[in-house]
Design an enzyme around this catalytic site. Structure first.
Site, PDB file in Angstrom:
ATOM      1  NE  ARG A 149      -1.936   2.097   3.480  1.00 39.86           N
ATOM      2  CZ  ARG A 149      -2.470   2.651   4.574  1.00 39.86           C
ATOM      3  NH1 ARG A 149      -3.726   2.392   4.899  1.00 39.86           N
ATOM      4  NH2 ARG A 149      -1.762   3.439   5.354  1.00 39.86           N
ATOM      5  CE1 TYR A 161      -3.685   7.738  10.742  1.00 32.77           C
ATOM      6  CE2 TYR A 161      -4.667   6.852   8.745  1.00 32.77           C
ATOM      7  CZ  TYR A 161      -4.265   6.694  10.056  1.00 32.77           C
ATOM      8  OH  TYR A 161      -4.428   5.497  10.677  1.00 32.77           O
ATOM      9  CG  ASP A 213      -6.760   3.613   3.067  1.00 33.58           C
ATOM     10  OD1 ASP A 213      -7.792   4.250   2.820  1.00 33.58           O
ATOM     11  OD2 ASP A 213      -6.613   2.903   4.093  1.00 33.58           O
ATOM     12  CG  HIS A 215      -6.979   7.055   5.122  1.00 30.76           C
ATOM     13  ND1 HIS A 215      -7.073   5.848   5.778  1.00 30.76           N
ATOM     14  CD2 HIS A 215      -5.670   7.212   4.823  1.00 30.76           C
ATOM     15  CE1 HIS A 215      -5.878   5.303   5.875  1.00 30.76           C
ATOM     16  NE2 HIS A 215      -5.011   6.106   5.300  1.00 30.76           N
ATOM     17  CD  GLU A 239      -8.072   0.489   2.551  1.00 28.90           C
ATOM     18  OE1 GLU A 239      -7.017   0.020   2.084  1.00 28.90           O
ATOM     19  OE2 GLU A 239      -8.281   0.567   3.768  1.00 28.90           O
ATOM     20  CD  GLU A 265      -9.925   0.857   7.245  1.00 28.57           C
ATOM     21  OE1 GLU A 265      -9.217   0.283   6.402  1.00 28.57           O
ATOM     22  OE2 GLU A 265      -9.525   1.794   7.943  1.00 28.57           O
ATOM     23  NE  ARG A 286      -9.314  -2.506   3.522  1.00 27.26           N
ATOM     24  CZ  ARG A 286      -8.266  -2.868   4.268  1.00 27.26           C
ATOM     25  NH1 ARG A 286      -7.805  -4.104   4.227  1.00 27.26           N
ATOM     26  NH2 ARG A 286      -7.683  -1.994   5.065  1.00 27.26           N
ATOM     27  CD  GLU A 342      -4.155  -2.937   6.433  1.00 26.86           C
ATOM     28  OE1 GLU A 342      -5.367  -3.107   6.653  1.00 26.86           O
ATOM     29  OE2 GLU A 342      -3.591  -1.826   6.490  1.00 26.86           O
ATOM     30  CD1 TRP A 405     -10.862  10.180  11.996  1.00 27.61           C
ATOM     31  CD2 TRP A 405      -9.855   9.121  10.290  1.00 27.61           C
ATOM     32  NE1 TRP A 405      -9.514  10.168  12.227  1.00 27.61           N
ATOM     33  CE2 TRP A 405      -8.866   9.535  11.212  1.00 27.61           C
ATOM     34  CE3 TRP A 405      -9.424   8.480   9.141  1.00 27.61           C
ATOM     35  CZ2 TRP A 405      -7.503   9.293  11.027  1.00 27.61           C
ATOM     36  CZ3 TRP A 405      -8.077   8.235   8.938  1.00 27.61           C
ATOM     37  CH2 TRP A 405      -7.138   8.624   9.894  1.00 27.61           C
TER      38      TRP A 405
HETATM   39  O1  KDG Z   1      -7.840   2.642  13.439  1.00 24.85           O
HETATM   40  C1  KDG Z   1      -7.849   3.077  12.111  1.00 24.85           C
HETATM   41  C2  KDG Z   1      -6.643   2.601  11.374  1.00 24.85           C
HETATM   42  O2  KDG Z   1      -6.502   1.247  11.581  1.00 24.85           O
HETATM   43  C3  KDG Z   1      -6.792   2.865   9.918  1.00 24.85           C
HETATM   44  O3  KDG Z   1      -6.654   4.233   9.659  1.00 24.85           O
HETATM   45  C4  KDG Z   1      -5.768   2.119   9.102  1.00 24.85           C
HETATM   46  O4  KDG Z   1      -6.965   2.675   7.124  1.00 24.85           O
HETATM   47  C5  KDG Z   1      -6.223   1.906   7.710  1.00 24.85           C
HETATM   48  C6  KDG Z   1      -5.788   0.698   7.032  1.00 24.85           C
HETATM   49  O5  KDG Z   1      -6.281   0.459   5.933  1.00 24.85           O
HETATM   50  O6  KDG Z   1      -4.972  -0.028   7.598  1.00 24.85           O
HETATM   51 MG    MG Z   2      -7.848   1.692   5.360  1.00 22.22          MG
END
Ligand code: KDG
Ligand code: MG
Length: 405
Positions: A149, A161, A213, A215, A239, A265, A286, A342, A405
């Protein structure tokens, strides 16, 4: 005669970051371990388990895993949500661990046995600019990873981030009483992403799987533009392009691009994501084994997803413990439509608390053949690392508006 649940204990430990561990002990002295970690809300799950779940489980048959799942889900008025489902997930993992240890077999054999020999794994690379990102990706390739990634900096911003500058290590949750604040700039990110990821693909060649990602920071129009602009990069997946709860809006993204999409996720049950799967708005789901109610429920999600040719690619950052990684790998070994796991990796202190028997070799993971899940917890080591408040940073637009987020 079934073993009965004798004790339910919760351990909170912070070997560089916070983990919540569930320990279930049976009348025969068999111990099962579960992961109840919920990044930034750890103590809420600890209390849910300690104060509300644990006392109701004592005396129940430890091998009635599905019935206990239903008892904790259907038998409670307040359903779903990350706290509830992480707590149920921890119980489920601990009970599968107990069953495997009692029968002397690894959990994947209880799930129908291996359907593959090993599980493709991806990890994280981060670099502020293209040369730094190339160094980071190559370092991961040198470790054996075949899927990486790639996250990168955005010109004009101080921080992004998931991205480090230089060789600094990357720890997403900062310790302190509240989250750090960062500034975000979507137009600058949308300009940078195709430039840097195209440059990366040119450097690494066609074989390495690249993932990225976003996010949850984009709207569907921006997400569609990004996904289309990245088509020449041939991503394994893109992602979290939009906030996960805006599921039907993924159709607008889908209609604009053939870049494979992954999301989920932050989903905690099949009821949170069934439309996404049945409408095939994603290629990869995910959901993390511990956050989605454990092995029992992840298996149901993946069985449903199999019908629609959607594959699993569970979340595996450093804020789920090695117990979850192991559990996910047992599911992965025994589930046809499990694509990739992952593995962000852990700081050095984590292995003082968790001893895991899963192994990484040549870009692939295997859960190992130890009975149960194959992870043990050193309680004395755990006690040396007390809980510390820690939170992921939040991001605001340049005018101060809060970002998703
Ligand atoms: O707690 C949130 C994180 O685990 C996240 O930001 C990590 O997006 C993430 C990922 O795909 O591992
Ligand atoms: Mg993620």
């Amino acid at each position: 005669m079934s073993q009965l649940i004798d004790a339910v204990d919760v351990i909170v430990t912070s070997p560089s970051r916070n983990y919540v561990v569930l320990k279930i002990t049976t009348s025969d002295g068999v111990v099962g371990w579960g992961d109840a970690t919920l990044n930034g809300r750890e103590l809420a799950v600890a209390s849910y388990l300690r104060d509300h779940v644990g006392p109701t489980l004592v005396g129940k048959a430890a091998d009635r895993i599905e019935d206990i799942w239903q008892y904790l889900y259907r038998g409670v008025y307040w359903r779903r949500g990350p706290v509830t489902m992480a707590a149920i997930g921890a119980v489920d993992l601990a009970l599968w661990d107990i069953l495997g240890k009692t029968l002397g077999v690894p959990v994947h054999r209880l799930l129908g046995g291996a359907v593959r020999d090993r599980i493709l794994s991806y990890t994280h690379a981060t670099g502020w600019d293209l040369p730094e990102l190339i160094d980071s990706v190559e370092a991961r390739r040198d470790q054996g990873f075949r899927a990486v990634r790639a996250q990168f900096g955005v010109p004009g911003l101080d921080k992004v981030y998931g991205v480090t500058r230089g060789a600094a290590s990357y720890e997403p949750a900062g310790r302190g009483v509240g989250p750090a604040e960062e500034t975000w700039d979507t137009p600058a990110y949308l300009r940078q992403a195709p430039t840097i990821l195209t440059g990366l693909r040119e450097h690494v060649g066609p074989d390495l799987h690249l993932l990225h990602d976003a996010h949850h920071r984009l709207n569907p129009t921006e997400a569609g533009r990004l996904a289309r602009s990245l088509e020449p990069v041939d991503l394994y997946w893109l992602e979290d392009v939009i906030p996960a709860e805006n599921q039907h809006l993924l159709r607008a993204v889908r209609d604009k691009t053939t870049t494979p999409l992954a999301i989920g996720e932050v989903f905690n049950t099949i009821w949170d994501c069934h439309e996404l799967i049945s409408e095939r708005l994603v290629d990869y789901i995910r959901t993390a084994v511990s956050h989605v109610g454990g092995i029992s429920h992840l298996r149901k999600i993946l069985a449903f997803a199999e019908v629609y040719q959607v594959k699993g690619g569970p979340h595996g950052p450093s804020d789920v413990s090695p117990i979850s990684i192991a559990a996910s790998l047992h599911v992965g070994l025994a589930t046809t439509n499990f694509a990739i796991q992952e593995l962000m990796g852990y700081g050095p202190l984590v292995s003082e608390v968790f001893q895991a028997s899963y192994r990484f070799d040549d870009g692939y993971l295997h859960p190992g053949d130890a009975p149960g899940l194959g992870v043990t917890v050193d309680e004395q080591a755990a006690a040396r690392f007390p809980y510390e408040q820690a939170y992921l940073p939040i991001a605001r637009d340049r005018d101060g508006t809060m970002k998703d987020w």
